[in-house]
Design an enzyme around this catalytic site. Structure first.
Site, PDB file in Angstrom:
ATOM      1  N   GLU A   1      -9.489  -4.272  -3.562  1.00 16.20           N
ATOM      2  CA  GLU A   1      -9.616  -2.958  -4.197  1.00 16.20           C
ATOM      3  C   GLU A   1     -10.997  -2.364  -3.965  1.00 16.20           C
ATOM      4  O   GLU A   1     -11.131  -1.147  -3.797  1.00 16.20           O
ATOM      5  CB  GLU A   1      -9.304  -3.052  -5.690  1.00 16.20           C
TER       6      GLU A   1
ATOM      7  N   ALA B   1      -3.127  -3.891  -9.016  1.00 15.04           N
ATOM      8  CA  ALA B   1      -4.422  -3.235  -9.180  1.00 15.04           C
ATOM      9  C   ALA B   1      -4.392  -1.930  -8.393  1.00 15.04           C
ATOM     10  O   ALA B   1      -3.562  -1.753  -7.500  1.00 15.04           O
ATOM     11  CB  ALA B   1      -5.555  -4.137  -8.700  1.00 15.04           C
TER      12      ALA B   1
ATOM     13  N   GLU C   1      -1.058   6.938  -8.068  1.00 16.01           N
ATOM     14  CA  GLU C   1      -0.447   6.667  -6.765  1.00 16.01           C
ATOM     15  C   GLU C   1       1.004   6.255  -6.986  1.00 16.01           C
ATOM     16  O   GLU C   1       1.266   5.369  -7.797  1.00 16.01           O
ATOM     17  CB  GLU C   1      -1.187   5.546  -6.023  1.00 16.01           C
TER      18      GLU C   1
END
Length: 360
Positions: A300, A264, A124
């Site tokens: 997450e 994360a 990402e």
């Protein structure tokens, strides 16, 4: 073409992808300085148009390109620093490519790189294009099957989804095959290979399925992941009770990495964390450390539905998947630690960060 002056990207310029990828099979021959990546993409034209095939790719050394088994001559495709372009393609076809990349020299920590003697990925927002040629955008969702082959010094071979097969190769190395049955954008792809200790547990979901839980850490650090495992199990049960969202794979994994350029990352079924946001030593950790670990682990995990299974159309929608997931993790923290206290902390953080940014 890349220029020194950043070029604006406007929401009004959005166009649907010219091609969709129904399935992708990746085969990694993992070598620190010369990893070979074979990719087989099942592509189909999206709509009634005659656009050429244009795939993103950066820092890739091309080995071969083939369509439906026919190797393309250099005259039949164009490769530059950012794209692979093939002008004449069928409406439905299989593209097979092979490239070489250098994870050890990838100091951007974006794509596939080495961290502490291990292979690791961060895709990402646009890191997957440094791994292989692909339409690197969040509105192209594909089912991933991944095979990794590596020397046995790289003890664990991990990727998204469920482990389908593993074993030894005739030349004394070993391999693992992973399959993610749910279509996902390439920014959620993850791969980790290296020596890691593991803390294992399990959880029975609301429908009675057993889900195996594993947290991978540096050797000797498993005892510092105990609180993170507890936070994960509480997060999973809370999401079932508060939102009716049951985890959808047989295995959920977290890996702690020291050199990670995010706090994360919510890669489907294989979250990757910076070690500082996952591990806690009871002798030195503060209450704030434990609270932060609980919040980030929950955040997450909650992305499994708000971000992974339901994802972005384009990167202008980043605030939607992040905003909704932040709301969910704040609601979880409110139930764990008290709604009034959590609200005060959230407002203080908003005033300290967002208000200052708005005034800038």
């Amino acid at each position: 073409m890349r220029t020194e002056t950043p070029q604006p990207i406007r929401l009004s310029d959005y166009r649907p992808p010219a091609f969709l990828v129904d399935e992708i099979h990746l085969d990694f021959d993992l070598q620190p300085s010369a990893t070979r990546v074979k990719a087989r993409l099942s592509l189909r034209r999206n709509g009634d148009h005659a656009d050429p095939l244009v795939l993103n790719g950066e820092r890739l050394t091309p080995i071969s390109v083939a369509i439906d088994g026919r190797v393309l001559a250099e005259a039949d495709r164009v490769i530059d620093a950012e794209y692979l372009t093939v002008a004449d393609v069928p409406d439905v076809f299989v593209l097979e490519t092979e490239v070489e990349i250098d994870p050890a020299a990838n100091t951007s920590l974006d794509g596939l790189y080495m961290s502490g003697g291990r292979f690791c990925t961060q895709c990402e927002a646009e890191g997957f294009r440094k791994i292989t040629w692909y339409p690197d955008r969040p509105d192209v969702l594909s089912k991933f099957t991944v095979r990794m082959t590596a020397d046995k010094a790289f003890q664990r071979l991990l990727s998204n989804g469920n482990l389908m097969e593993s074993g030894q190769t005739p030349d004394g190395r070993h391999y693992a095959v992973w399959n993610d049955p749910f279509p996902k954008p390439c920014y959620l792809f993850a791969l980790v290979a290296g020596e890691l200790d593991v803390l294992e547990d399990s959880l029975v979901t609301m429908s009675g399925r057993k889900v195996d839980l594993r947290i991978y850490v540096d050797p000797g650090m498993a005892d510092r992941a105990v609180y993170a495992m507890d936070a994960l199990k509480r997060s999973m049960k809370w999401d079932e009770e508060a939102f009716g969202r049951e985890y959808d794979l047989d295995l959920f994994m977290i890996v702690a990495v020291r050199d990670f350029n995010f706090g994360a990352m919510e890669n489907k079924g294989l979250n990757i964390f910076n070690s500082s946001l996952l591990l806690a030593d009871q002798a030195t950790a503060t209450d704030f450390d434990y609270e932060r670990i609980e919040s980030v682990v929950a955040h997450e995990y909650f992305h499994n539905w708000t971000g992974d299974r339901i994802t972005c159309r384009d990167w202008f929608q980043l605030c939607l998947k992040e905003g909704l997931t932040v709301f969910r993790d704040q609601s979880f923290s409110a139930d764990m630690r008290g709604a009034a206290v959590q609200r005060i902390k959230d407002v203080r953080a908003l005033r300290a960060r967002q208000f200052s940014e708005d005034q800038g």
